[in-house]
Structures are given as C-alpha cells and as structure tokens.
Design an enzyme around this catalytic site. Structure first.
Site, PDB file in Angstrom:
ATOM      1  N   ARG A 112     -39.285  -7.861  56.889  1.00  0.00           N
ATOM      2  CA  ARG A 112     -40.015  -6.944  57.778  1.00  0.00           C
ATOM      3  C   ARG A 112     -41.504  -7.119  57.511  1.00  0.00           C
ATOM      4  NH1 ARG A 112     -36.585  -3.807  60.503  1.00  0.00           N
ATOM      5  NH2 ARG A 112     -34.507  -3.467  59.642  1.00  0.00           N
TER       6      ARG A 112
ATOM      7  N   ASP B  89     -42.718  -1.541  52.074  1.00  0.00           N
ATOM      8  CA  ASP B  89     -43.207  -1.224  53.414  1.00  0.00           C
ATOM      9  C   ASP B  89     -43.190   0.296  53.560  1.00  0.00           C
ATOM     10  OD1 ASP B  89     -40.531  -0.607  53.694  1.00  0.00           O
ATOM     11  OD2 ASP B  89     -40.135  -2.049  55.295  1.00  0.00           O
TER      12      ASP B  89
ATOM     13  N   TYR C  45     -39.190 -11.011  52.006  1.00  0.00           N
ATOM     14  CA  TYR C  45     -38.919  -9.784  52.753  1.00  0.00           C
ATOM     15  C   TYR C  45     -39.083 -10.020  54.248  1.00  0.00           C
ATOM     16  CZ  TYR C  45     -38.720  -4.810  53.746  1.00  0.00           C
ATOM     17  OH  TYR C  45     -38.347  -3.570  54.223  1.00  0.00           O
TER      18      TYR C  45
ATOM     19  N   ASP D 170     -38.160  -1.231  48.980  1.00  0.00           N
ATOM     20  CA  ASP D 170     -38.907  -2.259  49.708  1.00  0.00           C
ATOM     21  C   ASP D 170     -40.390  -1.912  49.832  1.00  0.00           C
ATOM     22  OD1 ASP D 170     -36.628  -3.747  50.059  1.00  0.00           O
ATOM     23  OD2 ASP D 170     -36.205  -2.972  52.061  1.00  0.00           O
TER      24      ASP D 170
ATOM     25  N   HIS E 264     -47.329  -8.109  53.293  1.00  0.00           N
ATOM     26  CA  HIS E 264     -46.395  -9.123  52.856  1.00  0.00           C
ATOM     27  C   HIS E 264     -46.834 -10.511  53.287  1.00  0.00           C
ATOM     28  CE1 HIS E 264     -43.972  -5.427  53.941  1.00  0.00           C
ATOM     29  NE2 HIS E 264     -43.915  -5.475  52.643  1.00  0.00           N
TER      30      HIS E 264
ATOM     31  N   GLU F 198     -41.155   2.306  55.103  1.00  0.00           N
ATOM     32  CA  GLU F 198     -39.837   2.910  54.910  1.00  0.00           C
ATOM     33  C   GLU F 198     -39.459   2.914  53.436  1.00  0.00           C
ATOM     34  OE1 GLU F 198     -37.303   5.057  57.172  1.00  0.00           O
ATOM     35  OE2 GLU F 198     -38.840   3.771  58.029  1.00  0.00           O
TER      36      GLU F 198
ATOM     37  N   GLU G  23     -32.536   0.086  47.189  1.00  0.00           N
ATOM     38  CA  GLU G  23     -31.834   0.677  48.329  1.00  0.00           C
ATOM     39  C   GLU G  23     -30.352   0.322  48.382  1.00  0.00           C
ATOM     40  OE1 GLU G  23     -35.950  -0.277  50.151  1.00  0.00           O
ATOM     41  OE2 GLU G  23     -34.621  -1.111  48.627  1.00  0.00           O
TER      42      GLU G  23
END
Length: 503
Positions: A327, A98, A325, A96, A372, A100, A9
């Site tokens: 989140r 997740d 990470y 990432d 995670h 998103e 990203e």
C-alpha cells in the site's frame, strides 16, 4: 531474562517476523483492528442508545467525536493479549507503516493500557536486515497519521453509511457506499450519461494491401487513405459527439459507401507510386516501479485480476517476505533495491541492457505519501520468480512486480519509425511501420494497454525498404465503413486510473 511482546496484524506476518527476532521476543497477531465504530445497534453502549447519532457512531453534535467499541468477537483476543503483556517488560507495536497500521497500533495501546514502555516498530519489507534495522530505529506512535485515519473513518460513516442500505435493497447485499465507492459510482453515472447522449456518426475510407516488387515474403504492407484531391478524408476525431455530424470548422471530405466504392473502382485502374518516405529514430524509457494503483491496473490488464484479488495476493506475498509493503503511492526505490536490480540485469541480460546511470523516479500524484518505497521484490537479491517456491496467482503477480522493478533500471529501447506516403491518381495513402533497433527494457517488461486493439510497442511492424518514385502493386483495395464510438465503459483498471487522476 526480559521478555518483549511484539504485536502485528496477521498470523502470517507474525509467523514470518518471528524467524528474524531473538528468542526473548513473543509475537502475537491482533487480527486487524481491535476497536472500531459500532457495526450494529447491538454494539452501541447502553448509555448512548438513546442518542440520535449513536447508529452512526459519530457524535455530530460534539466535534464529530467517534464512539469506539470493542466487538464481541475481539474480547477473547484482547484477553489473550493482556495476558501475554503481563509477562513482558516492553510492548512493541509492529503494525503496518501507513495510516491504518498506525491507527491499529494506537487502538492497541488504548485498549491494553500497558504500564510497560511502548515502542513503535516500522518496516516496509519482512527480511532479516529490515527487521533488525527496525528494532534499532523504533519511534513513538505518530498521532498525525492516527488522526488522518480517524478522519477517513468518520467520513466513511457520514458519507456512505446511510446510503449503503439503499444499495442493499436495490442492487445487492453487503455493498458499501463509502467515500471512495460513492465517487466511483458518480464517475460511472457520468460516463453512462455521456454514452447515452452520444450520437453516432458514419464515415467510409479505403484500405489497401500493397506490395513492393517483386512480391516476396515481407514485401507486403497495408496503407490507409488519407486524402483525395488535396482534401483530408474524415476520421472519427472529426465528428461532433452530440450531433453525429462533422464538427463545425472541420474542412474534411466525408465519404459515404457509394462514394467510397466509386473511388475504389477508379483507383484500381491507376498506377501506385511511392511519393515520400520519412524515417526517424525514437527511444522509449521504462516505466516507474509499481504503486498500489498502477499494480492494480496492470494486474487487471495482464492477469485479469480484480483490484480486490490483487491486494489479497500482494498482502500474502508481503507477509511471507517476498515483496515490500503493497500500500504505497511512492515510486521511489531504495539504493539497496537499485543496486540489486542493476546487478541482476548484468547477470541476466548483459551490461548493454543496463541504463548508463541509476534511474530515480519522482511521484507525480499531488497528495502522495512518501512513507514507503515502490512495490518491489523484498531484500537485496531481486530473486526471479523461477527461483522461489511460488505458484498460481502469487507467482504471476510476483513475476509482474519483479519484471517492472528490473525494467525500471534497464536501458531505453531504440526504435526506427518509418512513414511511407503512396500516391495513386488524386488520392494519397499512408503506411506506418516500426523496427526495433535495440530492445532495451522491452526484454523484461512491456506495459499493457487499456485499448485491446492497440499494438504493443515491443512488437515490430516493419515496412519493406521503399524509395521515392518506386512503383508498388495494389493486391487488395477495400472500402471500409466506420461508426464513431461512445466513450468506453470503465474497466476496473481504467476506473482505478480515473480515481487516481481525480485525487
């Protein structure tokens, strides 16, 4: 030599990950999403401009089909990514791990339309070991995660997109009324209504400053009136918040100022004697490692950081390889992390500060994703903040994460709680104190409190050694007036906590 294109990203993440990849890997940044629902009327494709739903970007007449467009500011970047892809034999999407991140990876695949093999690479920390393992264990794009993100994005449009302009006109520009913001505003409104409906009640009690004889340092202690003539004295919890009067069914003594002053004068002439001493041992266990929510709450309490600032700083720490990470709603720690924390505790505090066996925590949030780990220092060394090139907010936040992680594997704190009851004429006063027998995890970490007046459990409040029947001296006796308080307005930390509690 075959070449592989890796897309992440952000440029910071690209720079960090490049250090751990072989030379034939080229790393590029997508700068977040490359495709999204239209942000303005100018982005709506010509063929859809006449449709009633086009401004929403969601076709509410056809199974809520989203309309994805490529923003103008992303076209040059996409051209660069397509050019890099031409020279590659393989595309690796390393966004990432997740919803998103999965969605960004899927949109990249849809936009770039690669003819080469595509692999999905996931990791929760940017260390050499984690990157090498992620390269060995690639997978396909998880469409369930993609659809979950897409649903959330559509709900954001349907719930908040049409309300946001009202906020811009009435409150301030650039505010969002999405699915989370709308619920947050609702909670704020409900709390404000509770505050407006609240009726204040007034009550009085007495506070005494006593001392064990002889009067020496450490012999003085405070005690509060609890009963007169066998009847409990009213406190804030006895009032009805709607009437400001003692709640129905409560048999308590409500003192006004004059009555409290009269009682004060009478008790000053009387003899004070210890009636009862209660002691009990207690233990306190360390808190679970941080999730996104608990990190935001604690950074707000201890560092005065907003949720937005906390996540911005944490993102930077993650992308530079310092933490895992950020989140996550999991409190789980890997075996690597547990081993590293326990080794660091032995080195810094000694064997007696280590919990007898590794602690493993269970996530209690009902709809938690266990994708995670908890937020913790990256790698297998659990390096303290003093040994890293960090300063300012980054150092403070990393130090908070380090302390919480290490404390989670430390021994329980042991305390001695003492309650002393003092009688004087027909009145009874009570004093409470605590002594720390063994600090345990308090050596590394103590959780903050949403109540600024609350004493931290790590702070000793000892009482002098007192025996039943022993006389004590009254140095001061004050009549103290109180007013019941409405429910407090939310702080950012308590609002995050309330949102999480509501799922």
């Amino acid at each position: 030599m075959s070449k592989k294109l890796v897309i992440v990203e952000s440029p910071t993440k690209a720079k960090t990950i490049s250090k751990f990849l072989p030379r034939d890997y080229q790393v590029k940044a997508s700068m977040g999403h490359v495709r999204d629902l239209p942000a303005s009327a100018a982005e709506i494709p010509e063929k859809h401009k006449g449709e009633a739903w086009s401004r929403l970007g969601v076709n509410v007449e056809a199974d809520f089909d989203p309309l994805y467009v490529i923003p103008d500011k992303k076209r040059k970047l996409i051209a660069e990514l397509k050019s890099a892809l031409k020279d590659a034999d393989e595309l690796i999407l390393a966004t990432d791990e997740d919803r998103e991140g999965e969605s960004i990876g899927w949109h990249l695949r849809e936009v770039l339309k690669p003819k080469q093999p595509v692999r999905r690479m996931v990791f929760h920390e940017i260390t050499r070991e984690a990157i090498e393992q992620a390269l060995r264990e690639t997978r396909d794009i998880d469409l369930d995660l993609v659809h979950a993100q897409e649903t959330r994005r559509i709900l954001d449009r349907l719930v908040g997109y049409t309300v946001s302009p009202l906020l811009w006109r009435k409150i301030a520009p650039k505010l969002s009324a999405g699915r989370v913001q709308s619920v947050a505003v609702r909670l704020l409104v409900l709390r404000e209504r509770e505050r407006r409906a609240f009726v204040t009640g007034q009550y009085w009690d007495l506070k005494a400053l006593l001392n064990k004889r002889p009067d020496q340092p450490g012999h003085r202690f405070e005690a509060t009136l609890v009963s007169v003539d066998g009847k409990r004295v009213a406190s804030g919890r006895d009032f009805d918040e709607h009437t400001g009067q003692i709640a129905a069914g409560k048999d308590v003594l409500l003192l006004n100022q004059q009555e409290a002053e009269t009682l004060r004068q009478r008790l000053l002439q009387s003899q004070w004697r210890v009636a009862e001493v209660e002691e009990k041992d207690a233990t306190r266990s360390p808190y679970a490692p941080f999730t996104t929510s608990t990190l935001q709450q604690e950074a707000n309490r201890k560092l005065g950081m907003s949720a937005r600032e906390t996540m911005r700083v944490a993102q930077h720490l993650y992308e530079n390889g310092y933490i895992t990470y950020m989140r996550t709603d999991s409190v789980n720690l890997s075996e690597e992390a547990i081993t590293a924390a326990r080794r660091r505790i032995r080195e810094m505090y000694g064997e007696e500060y280590l919990s007898p066996s590794p602690r493993r925590y269970q996530t209690k949030t009902a709809n938690a994703q266990e994708a995670h780990e908890a937020i913790r220092p990256a790698g297998d060394q659990m390096i303290p903040a003093d040994s890293l090139p960090l300063d300012g907010r980054e150092r403070a936040l990393y130090d908070l994460i380090w302390k919480r992680t290490v404390a989670s594997q430390m021994a329980n704190a042991r305390l001695k709680l003492r309650t002393v009851t003092v009688s004087v004429a027909d009145a009874v006063f009570r004093a409470s104190g605590r002594t720390i027998l063994f600090p345990g995890f308090f050596r590394a970490y103590v959780e903050g409190s949403d109540d600024p007046d609350a004493a931290l459990e790590s702070q000793e409040q000892p009482l002098p050694a007192l025996a039943v029947g022993e006389e004590v001296d009254c140095r001061e006796l004050a009549a103290v007036g109180h007013e019941t308080q409405p429910p407090a307005r939310y702080t950012e930390a308590t609002l995050v906590k309330a949102l999480e509690a509501e799922g």
